[in-house]
Write an enzyme that holds these catalytic residues in place. Structure first.
Site, PDB file in Angstrom:
ATOM      1  N   ASN A   8       0.875  -1.174   0.000  1.00  0.00           N
ATOM      2  CA  ASN A   8       0.000   0.000   0.000  1.00  0.00           C
ATOM      3  C   ASN A   8       0.915   1.227   0.000  1.00  0.00           C
ATOM      4  OD1 ASN A   8      -1.822   2.025   0.453  1.00  0.00           O
ATOM      5  ND2 ASN A   8      -2.286   1.444   2.566  1.00  0.00           N
ATOM      6  N   TRP A   9       1.049   1.837  -1.161  1.00  0.00           N
ATOM      7  CA  TRP A   9       1.981   2.972  -1.283  1.00  0.00           C
ATOM      8  C   TRP A   9       1.376   4.280  -0.785  1.00  0.00           C
ATOM      9  CZ3 TRP A   9       4.406   1.987  -6.825  1.00  0.00           C
ATOM     10  CH2 TRP A   9       5.344   0.954  -6.716  1.00  0.00           C
ATOM     11  N   LYS A  10       0.121   4.261  -0.439  1.00  0.00           N
ATOM     12  CA  LYS A  10      -0.556   5.469   0.058  1.00  0.00           C
ATOM     13  C   LYS A  10      -0.321   6.632  -0.916  1.00  0.00           C
ATOM     14  CE  LYS A  10       0.034   3.484   4.583  1.00  0.00           C
ATOM     15  NZ  LYS A  10       0.030   3.629   6.010  1.00  0.00           N
ATOM     16  N   HIS A  91      -9.468   1.008   4.784  1.00  0.00           N
ATOM     17  CA  HIS A  91      -8.189   1.199   5.484  1.00  0.00           C
ATOM     18  C   HIS A  91      -8.409   2.160   6.657  1.00  0.00           C
ATOM     19  CE1 HIS A  91      -4.094   2.462   6.327  1.00  0.00           C
ATOM     20  NE2 HIS A  91      -3.713   1.346   5.721  1.00  0.00           N
ATOM     21  N   GLU A  93      -6.827   4.602   7.723  1.00  0.00           N
ATOM     22  CA  GLU A  93      -6.633   6.028   7.417  1.00  0.00           C
ATOM     23  C   GLU A  93      -7.880   6.605   6.754  1.00  0.00           C
ATOM     24  OE1 GLU A  93      -2.925   5.606   5.341  1.00  0.00           O
ATOM     25  OE2 GLU A  93      -1.969   5.066   7.231  1.00  0.00           O
ATOM     26  N   GLU A 163      -5.634  -5.096  10.577  1.00  0.00           N
ATOM     27  CA  GLU A 163      -4.617  -4.079  10.821  1.00  0.00           C
ATOM     28  C   GLU A 163      -4.929  -3.346  12.131  1.00  0.00           C
ATOM     29  OE1 GLU A 163      -2.538  -2.873   6.972  1.00  0.00           O
ATOM     30  OE2 GLU A 163      -4.300  -1.620   7.152  1.00  0.00           O
ATOM     31  N   GLY A 169       2.161   2.170  10.853  1.00  0.00           N
ATOM     32  CA  GLY A 169       3.113   3.271  10.701  1.00  0.00           C
ATOM     33  C   GLY A 169       3.753   3.704  12.001  1.00  0.00           C
ATOM     34  N   SER A 208       3.181  -2.309  10.572  1.00  0.00           N
ATOM     35  CA  SER A 208       4.635  -2.347  10.764  1.00  0.00           C
ATOM     36  C   SER A 208       5.254  -3.713  10.441  1.00  0.00           C
ATOM     37  CB  SER A 208       4.999  -1.885  12.176  1.00  0.00           C
ATOM     38  OG  SER A 208       4.565  -0.551  12.384  1.00  0.00           O
ATOM     39  N   GLY A 229       2.727  -1.047   4.432  1.00  0.00           N
ATOM     40  CA  GLY A 229       2.867   0.357   4.043  1.00  0.00           C
ATOM     41  C   GLY A 229       4.335   0.711   3.876  1.00  0.00           C
TER      42      GLY A 229
HETATM   43  C1  PEP Z   1      -0.810   0.071   6.101  1.00  0.00           C
HETATM   44  O1  PEP Z   1      -0.884   1.265   5.842  1.00  0.00           O
HETATM   45  O2  PEP Z   1      -1.679  -0.698   5.668  1.00  0.00           O
HETATM   46  C2  PEP Z   1       0.294  -0.376   6.922  1.00  0.00           C
HETATM   47  C3  PEP Z   1       0.223  -1.568   7.425  1.00  0.00           C
HETATM   48  O3  PEP Z   1       1.333   0.510   7.107  1.00  0.00           O
HETATM   49  P1  PEP Z   1       2.740   0.176   7.803  1.00  0.00           P
HETATM   50  O4  PEP Z   1       3.240  -1.120   7.211  1.00  0.00           O
HETATM   51  O5  PEP Z   1       3.619   1.328   7.466  1.00  0.00           O
HETATM   52  O6  PEP Z   1       2.488   0.038   9.270  1.00  0.00           O
END
Ligand code: PEP
Length: 245
Positions: A8-10, A91, A93, A163, A169, A208, A229
């Protein structure tokens, strides 16, 4: 089934960075694990032109409407038409910054599935909810509301990403045992909701995921892959997560 790693490059990367990523990634990707990538919508077409079928490309969100007067929205029908393979929905976010709710997401999930897009539906608890002992019941609600009144035609239509919001993050990861407990519960709920296929749906862990914790997480019985992410932005890191050092 192979383990699946979804990037997921956001809202990151320039066109040059997208091109550089695929140049490096394609050189070493061995398909030991499945790799799917969700770039920004503006980079979807470019990403599709830079990959072959072995890396699937999808979006980070889409509309509940197929098309029409909905300024600024992403049509699931057009995403499919472009060659998109999947869409991430719900998600944390999007729930946090764009007020998405599980009830509202139900229309998006059903719309995307109607277009034959694979849906990665995200669920997860905040730290306060975990500390209050509400994790399992909250996730059950998110599943029931987001996946209400729908059926699936095979084991590929739907993927769940667990998640924990407090792990996204932040550098904090759920322990493999914490993640496994929730994944096992999600599998039970899916089995009841979709008796024919529920037990075989993939359940990804996100929060993470990094090279130094991925193997232990993916070693858990009910963890079928990861939604990633930060550690998916560099080709070298994402390759390592895909088992290609
Ligand atoms: C995500 O945004 O789905 C995610 C898991 O981010 P990260 O790996 O940076 O925690």
């Amino acid at each position: 089934m192979k383990k699946l790693l979804v990037a997921n490059w956001k809202m990151n990367k320039t066109q040059k960075e997208v091109a550089d990523f695929f140049l490096e990634f394609k050189k070493s990707f061995s398909e030991k694990r499945d790799a799917w990538i969700a770039p920004q919508t503006l980079h979807l077409e470019m990403a599709l032109s830079l990959t072959k079928s072995h890396v699937k490309i999808g979006a980070q969100n889409c509309s509940e409407f197929l098309n029409g007067a909905y300024t600024g929205e992403i049509s699931p029908a057009s995403l499919k038409d472009l060659g998109g393979h999947f869409v991430i929905l719900g998600h944390s976010e999007r729930r946090q910054y764009f007020s998405e709710t599980s009830k509202g997401l139900n229309a998006k999930v059903r719309s995307a599935i109607s277009q034959n897009l694979k849906v990665i539906y995200c669920v997860g608890e905040t730290l306060t909810e975990r500390e209050a002992g509400q994790t399992l019941s909250l996730i059950e609600d998110q599943l029931h509301q987001g996946l209400n009144d729908m059926s699936i035609a095979n084991t590929e239509n739907l993927i769940i990403a667990y998640e924990p919001v407090w792990a996204i993050g932040t550098g904090k990861t759920a322990t493999p045992a914490q993640a496994q407990e929730v994944h096992a519960h999600i599998r039970q709920v899916l089995h009841h909701k979709f008796p024919a296929f529920g037990k075989m749906l993939r359940i990804l862990y996100g929060g993470s995921v990094k090279t130094d914790n991925v193997e232990e997480l993916l070693g858990q019985k009910d963890i079928d892959g990861g939604l990633v992410g930060g550690a998916s932005l560099k080709a070298k890191d994402f390759l390592a997560l895909c088992g290609d050092k």
